[in-house]
Motif scaffolding. Sequence first.
Motif, PDB file in Angstrom:
ATOM      1  N   LEU A 108       0.798  -1.227   0.000  1.00 46.57           N
ATOM      2  CA  LEU A 108       0.000   0.000   0.000  1.00 46.57           C
ATOM      3  C   LEU A 108       0.829   1.276   0.000  1.00 46.57           C
ATOM      4  O   LEU A 108       0.280   2.366  -0.160  1.00 46.57           O
ATOM      5  CB  LEU A 108      -0.965  -0.003   1.181  1.00 46.57           C
ATOM      6  N   THR A 109       2.149   1.161   0.178  1.00 47.26           N
ATOM      7  CA  THR A 109       3.007   2.339   0.059  1.00 47.26           C
ATOM      8  C   THR A 109       3.834   2.309  -1.220  1.00 47.26           C
ATOM      9  O   THR A 109       4.739   3.130  -1.393  1.00 47.26           O
ATOM     10  CB  THR A 109       3.949   2.481   1.268  1.00 47.26           C
ATOM     11  N   ASP A 110       3.524   1.359  -2.111  1.00 47.18           N
ATOM     12  CA  ASP A 110       4.198   1.349  -3.410  1.00 47.18           C
ATOM     13  C   ASP A 110       3.966   2.703  -4.089  1.00 47.18           C
ATOM     14  O   ASP A 110       2.845   3.217  -4.090  1.00 47.18           O
ATOM     15  CB  ASP A 110       3.617   0.231  -4.268  1.00 47.18           C
ATOM     16  N   PRO A 111       5.008   3.324  -4.633  1.00 42.39           N
ATOM     17  CA  PRO A 111       4.866   4.664  -5.203  1.00 42.39           C
ATOM     18  C   PRO A 111       3.742   4.798  -6.219  1.00 42.39           C
ATOM     19  O   PRO A 111       3.015   5.796  -6.229  1.00 42.39           O
ATOM     20  CB  PRO A 111       6.235   4.919  -5.849  1.00 42.39           C
ATOM     21  N   ARG A 112       3.553   3.777  -7.064  1.00 43.10           N
ATOM     22  CA  ARG A 112       2.502   3.876  -8.073  1.00 43.10           C
ATOM     23  C   ARG A 112       1.115   3.772  -7.440  1.00 43.10           C
ATOM     24  O   ARG A 112       0.181   4.431  -7.888  1.00 43.10           O
ATOM     25  CB  ARG A 112       2.701   2.800  -9.141  1.00 43.10           C
ATOM     26  N   VAL A 113       0.973   2.976  -6.402  1.00 41.73           N
ATOM     27  CA  VAL A 113      -0.306   2.889  -5.690  1.00 41.73           C
ATOM     28  C   VAL A 113      -0.628   4.227  -5.033  1.00 41.73           C
ATOM     29  O   VAL A 113      -1.767   4.695  -5.070  1.00 41.73           O
ATOM     30  CB  VAL A 113      -0.268   1.758  -4.636  1.00 41.73           C
ATOM     31  N   ILE A 114       0.389   4.861  -4.453  1.00 44.34           N
ATOM     32  CA  ILE A 114       0.198   6.178  -3.830  1.00 44.34           C
ATOM     33  C   ILE A 114      -0.213   7.201  -4.877  1.00 44.34           C
ATOM     34  O   ILE A 114      -1.144   7.994  -4.671  1.00 44.34           O
ATOM     35  CB  ILE A 114       1.489   6.642  -3.125  1.00 44.34           C
ATOM     36  N   GLN A 115       0.465   7.191  -6.020  1.00 45.51           N
ATOM     37  CA  GLN A 115       0.133   8.129  -7.095  1.00 45.51           C
ATOM     38  C   GLN A 115      -1.298   7.928  -7.574  1.00 45.51           C
ATOM     39  O   GLN A 115      -2.034   8.907  -7.798  1.00 45.51           O
ATOM     40  CB  GLN A 115       1.093   7.943  -8.267  1.00 45.51           C
ATOM     41  N   LEU A 116      -1.681   6.681  -7.740  1.00 43.42           N
ATOM     42  CA  LEU A 116      -3.034   6.382  -8.208  1.00 43.42           C
ATOM     43  C   LEU A 116      -4.067   6.805  -7.170  1.00 43.42           C
ATOM     44  O   LEU A 116      -5.119   7.341  -7.511  1.00 43.42           O
ATOM     45  CB  LEU A 116      -3.167   4.894  -8.517  1.00 43.42           C
TER      46      LEU A 116
END
Length: 208
Positions: free
Chosen positions: A104-112
């Motif tokens: 849940l802290t993956d950069p792309r998940v955060i961006q999305l």
Amino acid sequence: MEKEPMVDTRSARKHEAILEAATSVFLDKGYAGTSMDDIAKLAAVSKQTVYKHFSDKEKLFADIVLATTDRLDTTIDLLADLPTDDANLEENLTRLARQFLTTLTDPRVIQLRRLIIANADAFPELGTQWYEQGFQRGLTTLAATFQRLTDQGLLRIDDTLLAANHFSGLLLWIPVNRAMFTGSTQHTEADLDRYATAGARAFLAAYR
């Protein structure tokens, strides 16, 4: 008959290329700033090909958003399979917490996540669907796991769904809020290790 799989494979590759390109452009420019021309150029296909696979920009955006919920399946499986071992409960819960944080802290998940929130007024149903199929599904699975541990006498929980929210909040409050407000992930792997260890310990102090 032998040529059809080749055609299907080529079409599938173009489909994936469009999805990948669209994801990059949407995250970079936002929904309003993205055009189908931008997506076609990055995917190295014609705009006509983009429209052949996706009827319009809204449909493409929705498919990208909802596709990310599939990536949570592995994590949700882990939430459901927490070992029921009292002696190693803290260790197992800490390991689960770390995997939860990683996803849940993956950069792309955060961006999305930021992109969905930014367009929540325009696409409220899409935001609701993403939440329900992703994060809420994970919480429900975690609640069922906590209920199993409670039934076996390892935890003492009256409201397992509330406890699941407490657990995720202990883990995500710092790294996700920091990323949401600053626009980028600023935690280190060591930070995530610390959040997982402290979060699991605080949770067990309340519910063991």
